[in-house]
Enzyme design. Structure first.
Site, short mmCIF file in Angstrom:
data_model
loop_
_atom_site.label_atom_id
_atom_site.label_comp_id
_atom_site.label_asym_id
_atom_site.label_seq_id
_atom_site.Cartn_x
_atom_site.Cartn_y
_atom_site.Cartn_z
N TYR A 32 28.03 20.22 -12.66
CA TYR A 32 27.33 19.72 -13.79
C TYR A 32 25.99 19.03 -13.76
O TYR A 32 25.89 18.43 -12.63
CB TYR A 32 28.42 19.39 -15.05
CG TYR A 32 28.68 17.82 -15.00
CD1 TYR A 32 29.42 17.33 -13.94
CD2 TYR A 32 28.23 16.86 -15.77
CE1 TYR A 32 29.67 16.11 -13.86
CE2 TYR A 32 28.41 15.58 -15.63
CZ TYR A 32 29.49 15.27 -14.74
OH TYR A 32 29.65 14.00 -14.61
N ARG A 51 19.21 18.02 -7.58
CA ARG A 51 20.69 17.81 -7.27
C ARG A 51 21.60 18.53 -7.57
O ARG A 51 22.74 18.87 -6.69
CB ARG A 51 21.15 16.30 -8.05
CG ARG A 51 22.28 15.68 -7.56
CD ARG A 51 22.91 14.46 -8.35
NE ARG A 51 23.12 14.67 -9.76
CZ ARG A 51 23.08 13.58 -10.57
NH1 ARG A 51 23.24 12.56 -10.29
NH2 ARG A 51 22.84 13.90 -11.97
N ARG A 100 44.46 34.07 -10.68
CA ARG A 100 44.38 32.68 -9.99
C ARG A 100 44.73 32.82 -8.81
O ARG A 100 45.60 33.32 -8.40
CB ARG A 100 45.46 31.86 -11.00
CG ARG A 100 45.34 30.48 -10.45
CD ARG A 100 46.20 29.65 -11.45
NE ARG A 100 46.23 27.98 -10.96
CZ ARG A 100 46.93 27.55 -10.06
NH1 ARG A 100 47.93 28.37 -9.25
NH2 ARG A 100 46.99 26.43 -9.51
N LYS A 150 28.44 16.59 -7.66
CA LYS A 150 28.69 15.98 -9.23
C LYS A 150 29.42 17.27 -9.91
O LYS A 150 29.02 18.15 -10.33
CB LYS A 150 27.43 16.12 -9.92
CG LYS A 150 27.46 15.44 -11.29
CD LYS A 150 26.04 15.17 -11.65
CE LYS A 150 25.91 14.80 -13.21
NZ LYS A 150 26.88 13.60 -13.51
N GLU A 182 31.07 2.49 -8.07
CA GLU A 182 30.11 2.59 -9.15
C GLU A 182 30.99 2.49 -10.44
O GLU A 182 32.24 2.35 -10.68
CB GLU A 182 29.55 4.29 -9.16
CG GLU A 182 30.47 5.15 -8.93
CD GLU A 182 29.81 6.65 -8.51
OE1 GLU A 182 28.70 6.82 -9.06
OE2 GLU A 182 30.79 7.23 -8.01
N LEU A 206 28.01 8.83 -6.49
CA LEU A 206 27.10 9.95 -7.07
C LEU A 206 25.65 9.46 -6.84
O LEU A 206 25.52 8.03 -7.08
CB LEU A 206 27.31 10.35 -8.48
CG LEU A 206 26.18 11.35 -8.73
CD1 LEU A 206 26.93 12.66 -8.28
CD2 LEU A 206 26.22 11.48 -10.33
N1 PMP Z 1 27.87 7.89 -11.07
C1 PMP Z 1 28.83 8.76 -11.88
C2 PMP Z 1 30.25 8.66 -11.44
C3 PMP Z 1 28.19 9.42 -12.70
O1 PMP Z 1 29.26 10.24 -13.44
C4 PMP Z 1 26.93 9.33 -13.16
C5 PMP Z 1 26.46 10.36 -14.23
N2 PMP Z 1 26.84 11.43 -14.48
C6 PMP Z 1 26.13 8.53 -12.44
C7 PMP Z 1 26.48 7.93 -11.30
C8 PMP Z 1 24.68 8.61 -12.97
O2 PMP Z 1 23.72 9.66 -12.40
P1 PMP Z 1 22.51 9.92 -13.35
O3 PMP Z 1 21.79 8.67 -13.28
O4 PMP Z 1 21.87 10.96 -12.37
O5 PMP Z 1 22.92 10.25 -14.80
#
Ligand code: PMP
Length: 286
Positions: A32, A51, A100, A150, A182, A206
């Site tokens: 996503y 991305r 499935r 992601k 994070e 991410l």
């Molecule tokens: N880390 C994680 C785990 C996230 O889910 C997100 C946002 N989806 C981010 C960092 C930040 O990424 P972005 O700046 O691209 O929204």
């Protein structure tokens, strides 16, 4: 009622349908993106599209649309739903095979599923929360080893958010081997002696699109940046902290595990970066 996009069609949200055999539903086999909207325009669309390609490629999944088509769909939804401030959510899954099965279906026989919808968030940029800052708790990071992709596999981040709520906080920072990885849905930063410290990109986090932009703006503003691991104890001892994401932009963190940072207010660096980020992003929005 919202107009949403499903596999080529614009439909009222209550008429949009996805198969129960969809691998996104059965196996979290999907990726996503979330792109924010300010002044009715898309923030850093190119970054999110790039991305998305990377996430798809890492999972050997085909892109069902080109970047130009994707941009057109984003704009159409923003326009049809009258979004001035908010987000566009995009999800692509490996589609719905007949049954499935753990093995990936033949992509020729099973086209991917693509869904987009808007989220209307008036006042997103001028958020009162940003003036006050948020509180975070620390939790163990027990997610899988490819956090750079992601995927829609968001159960643990959701649980982390609930742990934070239960503790009277707003979000959780995840810890692996003593170091902060994070936030549940954002990248994490501390500020010490004017220096911005954040974890370098790797498979462990991410690669935030907002992170890349904020670090670039910080550098252009002659701010000092250090990309390195930092511990939660170091974070609690920092002058300031903040998070970044497409939907929160730059958000000050004023408390970690009940320990106030500095004087417990957002400080100087995070609010300044938020202002720069919003100004520059609005200028470059498409
Ligand atoms: N880390 C994680 C785990 C996230 O889910 C997100 C946002 N989806 C981010 C960092 C930040 O990424 P972005 O700046 O691209 O929204």
């Amino acid at each position: 009622m919202r107009t949403v996009y499903v596999n080529g069609d614009y439909l009222p949200e209550d008429e949009a349908k996805v198969s129960i055999f969809d691998r996104g539903f059965l196996m979290a086999d999907g990726v996503y993106e979330v792109t924010s909207v300010l002044d009715g325009k898309l923030i850093d669309f190119a970054g999110h599209a790039a991305r998305l390609d990377r996430s798809l490629a890492e999972l050997d999944m085909a892109a069902p649309v080109t970047h130009d088509e994707l941009l057109a769909i984003h704009r159409e939804l923003v326009s049809r739903n009258g979004i001035e401030e908010g987000m566009v959510y995009l999800q692509i899954t490996r589609g719905a095979p007949d049954d499935r099965d753990f093995a990936f279906p033949d992509p020729e026989a099973t086209p991917s599923t693509i869904v987009l919808f808007t989220q209307n968030k008036p006042g997103l940029a001028d958020s009162p929360v940003a003036k006050q800052g948020i509180k975070v708790i620390s939790i163990e990071d027990i997610r899988w080893g490819r956090r750079d992709i992601k995927t829609v596999q968001l159960l643990y981040p959701s649980m982390g958010k609930m742990m934070a709520k239960k503790a009277g906080a707003d979000d959780a920072w995840m810890i692996e081997d003593g170091h902060v990885t994070e936030g549940t849905s954002n990248n994490a930063y501390i500020v010490k002696g004017g220096k911005i410290i954040t974890r370098p990109t790797s498979n462990d986090i991410l690669h935030g699109i907002t992170r890349a932009a904020v670090l670039r703006f910080a550098q252009e503003a002659q701010m000092e940046i250090e990309e390195r691991l930092f511990t939660i104890d170091e974070a609690k001892d920092a002058d300031e902290a903040f998070i970044t994401s497409a939907s929160t932009f730059v958000m000050p963190v004023v408390e970690i595990d009940g320990v106030p940072l500095g004087d417990g207010t957002p400080g100087k660096v995070a609010p300044r970066l938020r202002e720069i980020y919003l100004d520059e992003s609005r200028k470059a929005a498409i």
